[in-house]
Design a protein around this motif. Structure first.
Motif, PDB file in Angstrom:
ATOM      1  N   GLN A  51      31.439  86.323  66.134  1.00 60.78           N
ATOM      2  CA  GLN A  51      31.959  87.671  65.892  1.00 60.78           C
ATOM      3  C   GLN A  51      31.882  88.017  64.409  1.00 60.78           C
ATOM      4  O   GLN A  51      31.997  89.188  64.034  1.00 60.78           O
ATOM      5  CB  GLN A  51      33.412  87.781  66.368  1.00 60.78           C
ATOM      6  N   THR A  52      31.718  86.996  63.567  1.00 66.57           N
ATOM      7  CA  THR A  52      31.586  87.188  62.123  1.00 66.57           C
ATOM      8  C   THR A  52      30.302  86.528  61.651  1.00 66.57           C
ATOM      9  O   THR A  52      30.091  85.345  61.906  1.00 66.57           O
ATOM     10  CB  THR A  52      32.751  86.521  61.367  1.00 66.57           C
ATOM     11  N   ILE A  53      29.460  87.276  60.968  1.00 70.05           N
ATOM     12  CA  ILE A  53      28.242  86.698  60.418  1.00 70.05           C
ATOM     13  C   ILE A  53      28.318  86.767  58.900  1.00 70.05           C
ATOM     14  O   ILE A  53      28.137  87.823  58.289  1.00 70.05           O
ATOM     15  CB  ILE A  53      26.991  87.434  60.936  1.00 70.05           C
ATOM     16  N   PRO A  54      28.610  85.635  58.250  1.00 66.42           N
ATOM     17  CA  PRO A  54      28.692  85.626  56.785  1.00 66.42           C
ATOM     18  C   PRO A  54      27.299  85.622  56.174  1.00 66.42           C
ATOM     19  O   PRO A  54      26.340  85.156  56.796  1.00 66.42           O
ATOM     20  CB  PRO A  54      29.434  84.328  56.483  1.00 66.42           C
TER      21      PRO A  54
ATOM     22  N   VAL B  47      29.250  97.949  64.285  1.00 67.08           N
ATOM     23  CA  VAL B  47      29.549  96.521  64.322  1.00 67.08           C
ATOM     24  C   VAL B  47      29.110  95.835  63.038  1.00 67.08           C
ATOM     25  O   VAL B  47      29.792  94.944  62.521  1.00 67.08           O
ATOM     26  CB  VAL B  47      28.881  95.868  65.542  1.00 67.08           C
ATOM     27  N   ARG B  48      27.971  96.247  62.492  1.00 64.80           N
ATOM     28  CA  ARG B  48      27.476  95.624  61.261  1.00 64.80           C
ATOM     29  C   ARG B  48      28.505  95.741  60.136  1.00 64.80           C
ATOM     30  O   ARG B  48      28.713  94.792  59.370  1.00 64.80           O
ATOM     31  CB  ARG B  48      26.150  96.268  60.854  1.00 64.80           C
ATOM     32  N   GLN B  49      29.153  96.881  60.027  1.00 60.28           N
ATOM     33  CA  GLN B  49      30.144  97.072  58.977  1.00 60.28           C
ATOM     34  C   GLN B  49      31.376  96.216  59.195  1.00 60.28           C
ATOM     35  O   GLN B  49      32.060  95.827  58.251  1.00 60.28           O
ATOM     36  CB  GLN B  49      30.546  98.559  58.914  1.00 60.28           C
ATOM     37  N   VAL B  50      31.651  95.879  60.454  1.00 62.19           N
ATOM     38  CA  VAL B  50      32.827  95.071  60.786  1.00 62.19           C
ATOM     39  C   VAL B  50      32.526  93.581  60.659  1.00 62.19           C
ATOM     40  O   VAL B  50      33.333  92.811  60.135  1.00 62.19           O
ATOM     41  CB  VAL B  50      33.290  95.389  62.227  1.00 62.19           C
TER      42      VAL B  50
END
Length: 433
Positions: free
Chosen positions: A421-424, A267-270
């Protein structure tokens, strides 16, 4: 559409929401695109037969054993029916529906209604399986399991404790103070008593700089969550990763801590996406239904925006909040108890013990200490939002245009259409915790 505008589709409720923003000043940040698994059933089956660590599921369960399976409640988009059917299929000839108890890992949330359970599990499974809503406040439902981790008094659901085989099921995504969801969280706080959860979410733990997105090792919340799962026992863990359409992308099974570590690496890579600086405005969501059903949950989307908003900037969160605050629990009263976010944080820090829903209030107060926060919603009134120290945003595009004009010609807006769902992140350094 004028050339200087770009349309962005936001995850909002069940239907979504489209906004038009200045193309030259807008950065849209989404997870790396992941196609759905071509054969979801085969993907689930492979996770049960080829675990990350430990024995395959069929080697874990023996005939005649009582099997408890924890699943997420309605506020999470877990594909429960598909995962439960995969478990039942894999256990054919060893254990059947009569041997299983499905525990809805509500944490401190309300129990799910029969209609909601039918939606969550599918009508046939909801009727055929023994399904129990966990109730953290019902002492008769809890068993004492000792003190674990950093002094956490552990009470867990007695149906879970008394089972011969314990199986967690969930899905993995970044979490705003526990690092990642899924895995051991399906034991505690998912099936924990109120005292246990209040300790796990006390002001000291939640206030730690390490209690944040994508950090597990060294995170005082997740360190204790893992300690509880390890000490009280999980026999098999089963998690999935989903894409924007809430389709299964990957599945992981096996020993709970090793399985969860592998899933969160995926998940981290996504989900972790670099950006080239902070933004005067950040538009975020809480990933649409079922995650944006209430304001309590929408705090996660607001927290995601703080990773890239300029201090004093504006966060706009689009969250339908069809379930309002919600009305159960103390979230609403806690937010309105003090006249400012600063007073909220001070009051929380001064308390001798944690109270229910304090952690979400504490996180929101920390967000408000960094930026102004507006909410676009159909489920709460302007007065409701003002009582929570929030701004009402009836028109997202107009609010963004006005804020950019006030901030100057170099001001920019970042959009997180899928919210948490996205962590910038601004730098290239991402914790591997």
């Amino acid at each position: 559409m004028p050339d200087d505008l770009i349309d962005v589709d936001l995850a909002y409720g069940r239907q979504g929401l489209r906004v038009s923003l200045p193309a030259g000043r807008t950065t849209v940040v989404t997870p790396a695109h992941q196609r759905a698994a071509p054969d979801p059933a085969a993907t689930l089956r492979a996770a049960l037969r080829e675990p990350v660590a430990g024995a395959p599921l069929r080697a874990v369960v023996r005939p005649g054993q009582r099997v408890a399976v924890s699943v997420c409640d309605l506020t999470r988009p877990q594909p429960r029916e598909a995962m439960l059917r995969a478990l039942l299929d894999e256990l054919a000839g060893i254990a059947g529906a009569d041997d299983l108890t499905v525990l809805i890992a509500t944490g401190t949330h309300r129990g799910n209604t029969p209609a909601e359970l039918a939606e969550m599990l599918g009508p046939e499974l909801a009727a055929r399986l023994r399904v129990i809503n966990h109730d953290a406040r019902d002492e008769a439902m809890l068993s004492w399991c000792g003190v674990h981790g950093d002094g956490v008094p552990v009470w867990l659901n007695r149906h879970w404790v008394d089972a011969d085989v314990k199986i967690t099921t969930g899905f993995v995504e970044p979490h705003f103070f526990a690092g990642f969801s899924g895995g051991p969280k399906l034991v505690a706080p998912g099936l924990a008593g109120l005292e246990t959860t209040l300790t796990l979410h006390d002001a000291r733990r939640i206030g730690s700089d390490q209690a944040t997105w994508a950090v597990c090792e060294g995170n005082p919340v997740h360190d204790d969550v893992r300690a509880i799962a390890a000490a009280t026992g999980v026999d098999f863990a089963f998690d999935v990763v989903l894409n924007r359409e809430q389709e299964i992308v990957a599945a992981f099974g096996g020993e709970v801590l090793a399985m969860h570590a592998a899933a969160r690496d995926f998940v981290r890579q996504v989900a972790m996406r670099p950006v080239d600086g902070r933004f005067e405005v950040v538009v975020t969501t809480n990933s649409g239904f079922p995650l944006d059903q209430n304001l309590y949950q929408a705090v996660k989307g607001m927290s995601a925006a703080t990773t890239v908003v300029e201090p004093g900037g504006l966060i706009i969160c689009a969250a339908q909040c069809a379930d309002g605050w919600p009305d159960h629990g103390s979230f609403r009263a806690e937010l309105a108890a003090e006249p400012s976010p600063e007073r909220l944080l001070a009051a929380i820090a001064a308390r001798p013990r944690t109270v229910p829903d304090q952690w979400q209030v504490q996180v929101l107060a920390r967000v408000l200490a960094q930026a102004r926060v507006g909410v676009h919603t159909s489920g709460l009134t302007d007065a409701d939002l003002r009582s929570a120290h929030l701004l009402a945003v009836p028109d997202i595009a107009a609010a963004v245009t006005a804020e950019l004009a006030a901030a100057g010609p170099q001001a920019r807006v970042c959009v997180l259409p899928e919210g948490p769902q996205t962590i910038p992140f601004v730098t290239e350094s991402v914790s591997a915790g």
